[in-house]
Design an enzyme around this catalytic site. Structure first.
Site, short mmCIF file in Angstrom:
data_model
loop_
_atom_site.label_atom_id
_atom_site.label_comp_id
_atom_site.label_asym_id
_atom_site.label_seq_id
_atom_site.Cartn_x
_atom_site.Cartn_y
_atom_site.Cartn_z
N CYS A 83 53.68 45.83 33.38
CA CYS A 83 54.63 46.38 34.34
C CYS A 83 55.54 47.38 33.65
O CYS A 83 56.17 47.06 32.65
CB CYS A 83 55.46 45.25 34.95
SG CYS A 83 56.59 45.81 36.23
N CYS A 108 49.48 39.00 39.35
CA CYS A 108 48.46 38.74 38.33
C CYS A 108 49.11 38.91 36.96
O CYS A 108 50.08 39.64 36.81
CB CYS A 108 47.24 39.64 38.49
SG CYS A 108 47.48 41.37 38.08
N CYS A 156 50.09 44.43 41.23
CA CYS A 156 48.84 43.83 40.79
C CYS A 156 48.19 44.84 39.84
O CYS A 156 48.74 45.91 39.60
CB CYS A 156 47.96 43.55 42.00
SG CYS A 156 46.59 42.43 41.68
#
Length: 141
Positions: free
Chosen positions: A91, A84, A12
């Site tokens: 990422c 999210c 997240c």
């Protein structure tokens, strides 16, 4: 020789709420069959409202702590779940051939109003995450 446990990473943005809830539910539903870790692209600290609404459903995440993804990428994961859109977009590279699943949940930390109204938003997000985790664990096992 026992089969190696699956390693699951839940990502997240701040690792304060949604990923912590998902980690709690995945650990609850999967048990010892997998190692579940959550982290964020940033570290915002564990949200007390997340702890409260999870406790209402019998899941204790009070011992969790907020982590950034750099702290947990010491070895490959089998499954990476982003909860999210921002985490999916930011990422970092993760080693290994991890399967990736994305499901963006509403951010309850953005809720305003009375404590009751804010808790209602947290409960809604919790329930969405619970349903998602139940579905994922049925597919995995």
């Amino acid at each position: 020789m026992p089969a190696p446990r699956m390693r699951i990473l839940v990502l997240c943005t701040g690792n304060s709420c949604r990923s912590q809830m998902a980690e709690g539910y995945l650990r609850h539903f999967i048990g010892e069959k997998a190692e579940v870790v959550s982290a964020g692209t940033e570290m915002h600290g564990l949200n007390p409202m997340a702890v409260k609404v999870m406790a209402e459903d019998g899941i204790d995440i009070s011992g969790h702590h907020s982590k950034v993804v750099d702290q947990v990428i010491d070895r490959p994961y089998d499954l990476v779940i982003t909860v999210c859109d921002r985490a999916r977009e930011h990422c970092p590279y993760l080693p290994g051939p991890a399967m990736r699943i994305h499901n963006s949940f509403p951010d309850p930390t953005q809720a305003t109003g009375t404590e009751h109204e804010v808790l209602t938003v947290f409960r809604h997000t919790r329930d969405l995450i619970k349903h998602f985790c139940q579905h994922i664990t049925r597919d995995l096992y």
